[in-house]
Design a protein around this motif. Structure first.
Motif, PDB file in Angstrom:
ATOM      1  N   ARG A   1       7.626 -54.369 -72.329  1.00 52.25           N
ATOM      2  CA  ARG A   1       8.002 -53.026 -71.968  1.00 52.25           C
ATOM      3  C   ARG A   1       9.211 -52.527 -73.321  1.00 52.25           C
ATOM      4  O   ARG A   1      10.149 -53.188 -73.130  1.00 52.25           O
TER       5      ARG A   1
ATOM      6  N   LYS B   1      11.922 -50.638 -74.510  1.00 55.02           N
ATOM      7  CA  LYS B   1      13.040 -50.033 -74.199  1.00 55.02           C
ATOM      8  C   LYS B   1      14.121 -49.946 -75.356  1.00 55.02           C
ATOM      9  O   LYS B   1      15.093 -50.722 -75.487  1.00 55.02           O
TER      10      LYS B   1
ATOM     11  N   GLY C   1      16.351 -47.521 -75.971  1.00 52.17           N
ATOM     12  CA  GLY C   1      17.678 -46.988 -75.878  1.00 52.17           C
ATOM     13  C   GLY C   1      19.002 -47.763 -76.106  1.00 52.17           C
ATOM     14  O   GLY C   1      18.868 -48.852 -75.873  1.00 52.17           O
TER      15      GLY C   1
ATOM     16  N   ASN D   1      21.103 -48.231 -73.767  1.00 53.37           N
ATOM     17  CA  ASN D   1      21.699 -48.685 -72.684  1.00 53.37           C
ATOM     18  C   ASN D   1      20.163 -49.521 -72.030  1.00 53.37           C
ATOM     19  O   ASN D   1      20.132 -50.061 -71.010  1.00 53.37           O
TER      20      ASN D   1
ATOM     21  N   GLU E   1      17.310 -48.683 -71.888  1.00 49.12           N
ATOM     22  CA  GLU E   1      16.395 -47.691 -71.400  1.00 49.12           C
ATOM     23  C   GLU E   1      15.091 -47.410 -72.390  1.00 49.12           C
ATOM     24  O   GLU E   1      15.017 -47.376 -73.422  1.00 49.12           O
ATOM     25  N   SER E   2      13.860 -46.899 -71.579  1.00 51.24           N
ATOM     26  CA  SER E   2      12.725 -46.476 -72.383  1.00 51.24           C
ATOM     27  C   SER E   2      13.138 -45.034 -72.941  1.00 51.24           C
ATOM     28  O   SER E   2      13.541 -44.358 -72.070  1.00 51.24           O
ATOM     29  N   VAL E   3      12.815 -44.894 -74.082  1.00 48.69           N
ATOM     30  CA  VAL E   3      12.915 -43.412 -74.808  1.00 48.69           C
ATOM     31  C   VAL E   3      11.394 -42.848 -75.202  1.00 48.69           C
ATOM     32  O   VAL E   3      10.390 -43.731 -75.295  1.00 48.69           O
TER      33      VAL E   3
END
Length: 220
Positions: A196, A198, A200, A202, A204-206
Motif C-alpha cells: 500500500r 502511502k 504522505g 504522516n 497516509e495515501s495521497v
C-alpha cells in the motif's frame, strides 16, 4: 510438559517463569493423570486465580515435581505494534499468539505455505515480500538478526527473539503484505501480496500513489 515461555522479560518479571498458555502448553498422559486425581483436581480449581496458565503453573508447583521444558518454537508473542520483523525472520513458529489483539497478522492466510528468495528481496511465504532498496549487502542488512519492528526496547525480547537489529527506515525497505491466498484444485496455490503506497508526510495515501501488487502461483 512442553510449553512456551514469554518473549518479553517484562511479562516474565510480572508473572514468573511459568508455562504461557497462548504459545502452548502440552502435558504428557502420565502427568495429566496425576493432576486429575479428584483431590488434586479440586484443589487446583479452588486456587484463587482466573488465568488458566497461571492455575496450571501453581498446580504443578504444589502437586508435582515436573517442571516445564520451554520450546522456543512455541511463540507467545507478547509484543505490541508492528510484528513484521519477527515474521520475516525465518524463525521456527510452531504456534503463534496475540495475532489479532496485540498486533495484526492474518495467520489464516499465512498458513498456506515458509521462506525462500535471494538478492535484495526476501519472500516470507504466507506473510510478505520485502525489497531492501539499498541492497542487502550494500545496506548491511544482517538477515541472521530479527528486525525489531514492534514497540519496546531490544533488551526486553533478546532472551527469546535475539539476536535483534534496529528497524529500518521507511525508505530502506518496501513491504508487500499477503492479502489473498487460495488453493486451486489440481493446480496449486495462488497468493496476492500488496504494498500500500502511502507517500504522505504522516504515512497516509495521497493522490498519485499507486499500490504495488505481487502475484505468486505455486504449481504442485
Amino acid at each position: 510438559m512442553i510449553a512456551a515461555l514469554s518473549d518479553s522479560l517484562t511479562q516474565i518479571a510480572q508473572l514468573g517463569m511459568l508455562p504461557f498458555g497462548g504459545g502452548g502448553i502440552f502435558l504428557s498422559i502420565p502427568l495429566t493423570a496425576s493432576l486429575i486425581q479428584p483431590e488434586i483436581w479440586d484443589a487446583c480449581l479452588a486456587l484463587p486465580n482466573d488465568q488458566g496458565d497461571q492455575i496450571v503453573n501453581e498446580c504443578l508447583n504444589a502437586y508435582s515435581s515436573v517442571r516445564p521444558t520451554f520450546d522456543h518454537g512455541l511463540q507467545q508473542m507478547d509484543i505490541k505494534g508492528d510484528g513484521s520483523g519477527y515474521f520475516e525472520s525465518g524463525r521456527r513458529m510452531l504456534t503463534v499468539h496475540h495475532w489479532r489483539t496485540w498486533y495484526v497478522v492474518d495467520v489464516t492466510l499465512a498458513s498456506n505455505v515458509s521462506k525462500v528468495f535471494d538478492d535484495d528481496f526476501v519472500l516470507s511465504i504466507g506473510f510478505s515480500v520485502v525489497e531492501y532498496t539499498n541492497g542487502i549487502e550494500e545496506g548491511k542488512v544482517d538477515l541472521e538478526k530479527v528486525e525489531k519492528t514492534w514497540e519496546g526496547e531490544i533488551w526486553n525480547f533478546a532472551h527469546h527473539m535475539g539476536p535483534l537489529r534496529e528497524p529500518l527506515a521507511k525508505e530502506e525497505k518496501r513491504t508487500a503484505r499477503l492479502v489473498e491466498a487460495s488453493a486451486l484444485e489440481g493446480v496449486g496455490v495462488r497468493q496476492v501480496y500488496i504494498e500500500r503506497m502511502k507517500s504522505g508526510e504522516n504515512g497516509e495515501s495521497v493522490g498519485g500513489d499507486v499500490d504495488r501488487v505481487v502475484e505468486l502461483l505455486w504449481l504442485f
